[in-house]
Design a protein around this motif. Structure first.
Motif, short mmCIF file in Angstrom:
data_model
loop_
_atom_site.label_atom_id
_atom_site.label_comp_id
_atom_site.label_asym_id
_atom_site.label_seq_id
_atom_site.Cartn_x
_atom_site.Cartn_y
_atom_site.Cartn_z
N GLU A 98 10.68 -22.87 -43.01
CA GLU A 98 9.29 -22.71 -42.58
C GLU A 98 8.52 -24.00 -42.80
N TYR A 99 7.56 -24.21 -41.91
CA TYR A 99 6.63 -25.33 -42.06
C TYR A 99 5.23 -24.76 -42.23
N GLU A 100 4.42 -25.48 -42.98
CA GLU A 100 3.01 -25.14 -43.12
C GLU A 100 2.20 -26.22 -42.40
N LEU A 101 1.36 -25.79 -41.47
CA LEU A 101 0.48 -26.70 -40.74
C LEU A 101 -0.93 -26.59 -41.32
N THR A 102 -1.58 -27.71 -41.50
CA THR A 102 -2.93 -27.74 -42.03
C THR A 102 -3.78 -28.64 -41.16
N THR A 103 -4.98 -28.18 -40.85
CA THR A 103 -5.95 -29.00 -40.14
C THR A 103 -7.23 -29.01 -40.95
N LYS A 104 -7.76 -30.22 -41.19
CA LYS A 104 -9.00 -30.38 -41.93
C LYS A 104 -9.97 -31.18 -41.07
N VAL A 105 -11.23 -30.77 -41.10
CA VAL A 105 -12.26 -31.52 -40.38
C VAL A 105 -13.55 -31.51 -41.19
N PRO A 106 -14.12 -32.70 -41.43
CA PRO A 106 -15.42 -32.75 -42.11
C PRO A 106 -16.54 -32.45 -41.11
N LEU A 107 -17.52 -31.69 -41.57
CA LEU A 107 -18.64 -31.26 -40.73
C LEU A 107 -19.94 -31.66 -41.42
N LEU A 108 -20.87 -32.19 -40.64
CA LEU A 108 -22.16 -32.60 -41.16
C LEU A 108 -23.22 -32.20 -40.14
N VAL A 109 -24.26 -31.51 -40.59
CA VAL A 109 -25.37 -31.13 -39.72
C VAL A 109 -26.64 -31.74 -40.30
N LYS A 110 -27.39 -32.44 -39.42
CA LYS A 110 -28.66 -33.04 -39.82
C LYS A 110 -29.78 -32.39 -39.02
N ASN A 111 -30.92 -32.23 -39.66
CA ASN A 111 -32.09 -31.69 -38.96
C ASN A 111 -32.75 -32.81 -38.14
N GLN A 141 5.93 -24.05 -30.26
CA GLN A 141 5.23 -23.12 -31.14
C GLN A 141 4.23 -23.86 -32.04
N GLU A 142 4.63 -25.02 -32.53
CA GLU A 142 3.74 -25.82 -33.38
C GLU A 142 2.49 -26.25 -32.61
N GLU A 143 2.66 -26.71 -31.39
CA GLU A 143 1.51 -27.11 -30.56
C GLU A 143 0.59 -25.93 -30.29
N GLN A 144 1.18 -24.77 -30.03
CA GLN A 144 0.38 -23.56 -29.79
C GLN A 144 -0.42 -23.20 -31.04
N LEU A 145 0.20 -23.32 -32.20
CA LEU A 145 -0.50 -23.03 -33.44
C LEU A 145 -1.64 -24.00 -33.68
N TYR A 146 -1.43 -25.27 -33.36
CA TYR A 146 -2.52 -26.24 -33.50
C TYR A 146 -3.70 -25.90 -32.57
N LEU A 147 -3.39 -25.43 -31.37
CA LEU A 147 -4.47 -25.00 -30.46
C LEU A 147 -5.24 -23.82 -31.04
N GLU A 148 -4.53 -22.86 -31.58
CA GLU A 148 -5.18 -21.70 -32.20
C GLU A 148 -6.01 -22.12 -33.41
N MET A 149 -5.50 -23.07 -34.16
CA MET A 149 -6.24 -23.56 -35.32
C MET A 149 -7.53 -24.26 -34.88
N ASP A 150 -7.46 -25.03 -33.78
CA ASP A 150 -8.66 -25.67 -33.24
C ASP A 150 -9.69 -24.63 -32.82
N GLN A 151 -9.23 -23.56 -32.19
CA GLN A 151 -10.14 -22.50 -31.79
C GLN A 151 -10.77 -21.82 -33.00
N GLN A 152 -9.98 -21.60 -34.04
CA GLN A 152 -10.52 -21.00 -35.26
C GLN A 152 -11.55 -21.92 -35.90
N LEU A 153 -11.28 -23.22 -35.94
CA LEU A 153 -12.24 -24.17 -36.49
C LEU A 153 -13.53 -24.17 -35.68
N ALA A 154 -13.42 -24.11 -34.37
CA ALA A 154 -14.61 -24.07 -33.51
C ALA A 154 -15.45 -22.84 -33.82
N LYS A 155 -14.81 -21.70 -34.02
CA LYS A 155 -15.55 -20.48 -34.35
C LYS A 155 -16.23 -20.59 -35.71
N GLN A 156 -15.55 -21.21 -36.67
CA GLN A 156 -16.16 -21.42 -37.98
C GLN A 156 -17.40 -22.31 -37.87
#
Length: 169
Positions: A98-111, A141-156
């Motif tokens: 098994e492999y574990e895939l991780t995606t991290k993205v820093p988010l900053l919101v300014k008024n 499968q790995e590429e598909q999982l990365y796409l799903e992870m991007d969608q999950q990040l967008a929802k967050q």
């Protein structure tokens, strides 16, 4: 007479259902009440942000009637997206199971005044079975999982943004 009564009871039942549904606080996705100052947004992304993440974000903002433009309103900055893959488990023969895939993205919101109102590091992870005999299928499968992870990040990101409370003047 019974036909008229039947139409009336159907209309009354339909009206009752509509009233009950709106009274419970149910909203269709994308129809949340968003503060007016949040409806103008500048989206700034690094060149290393995956296209699917940015595309999904833009679609979600449109669904919430948030106008994406430059140099007005709030600013949402996405930093460099970091993806990693590591072995999650090994077989008895020391082959990767098994492999574990991780995606991290820093988010900053300014008024609009340039003050930081939200700063987060968003993380999403997935584990998938790896089979060296079907390496091509595993890479798909790995590429598909990365796409799903991007969608999950967008929802967050959308959830965090639409729930901001703008300062009252």
């Amino acid at each position: 007479m019974s036909g008229c009564l039947k139409r009336f009871s159907t209309a009354a039942l339909l009206s009752l259902c509509c009233l009950t549904l709106t009274a419970c606080g149910f909203h269709l996705r994308g129809s949340a009440d968003i503060a007016e100052p949040l409806r103008q947004l500048t989206l700034q992304t690094q060149s290393k942000v995956p296209g699917q993440l940015e595309l999904t974000l833009r679609q979600q903002f449109r669904a919430y009637d948030i106008e994406l433009n430059s140099n007005s309103g709030y600013v949402l900055e996405l930093g460099q997206v970091n993806r990693s893959r590591r072995e999650a488990s090994l077989s008895a023969r020391a082959n990767v199971d098994e492999y574990e895939l991780t995606t991290k993205v820093p988010l900053l919101v300014k008024n609009p005044q340039g003050e930081i109102v939200l700063e987060r590091q968003l993380i999403t992870e997935r584990i998938y079975d790896y089979n060296s005999d079907t390496e091509t299928a595993s890479s798909v499968q790995e590429e598909q999982l990365y796409l799903e992870m991007d969608q999950q990040l967008a929802k967050q990101i959308i959830r965090l943004y639409v729930n901001l409370k703008p300062a009252s003047n």
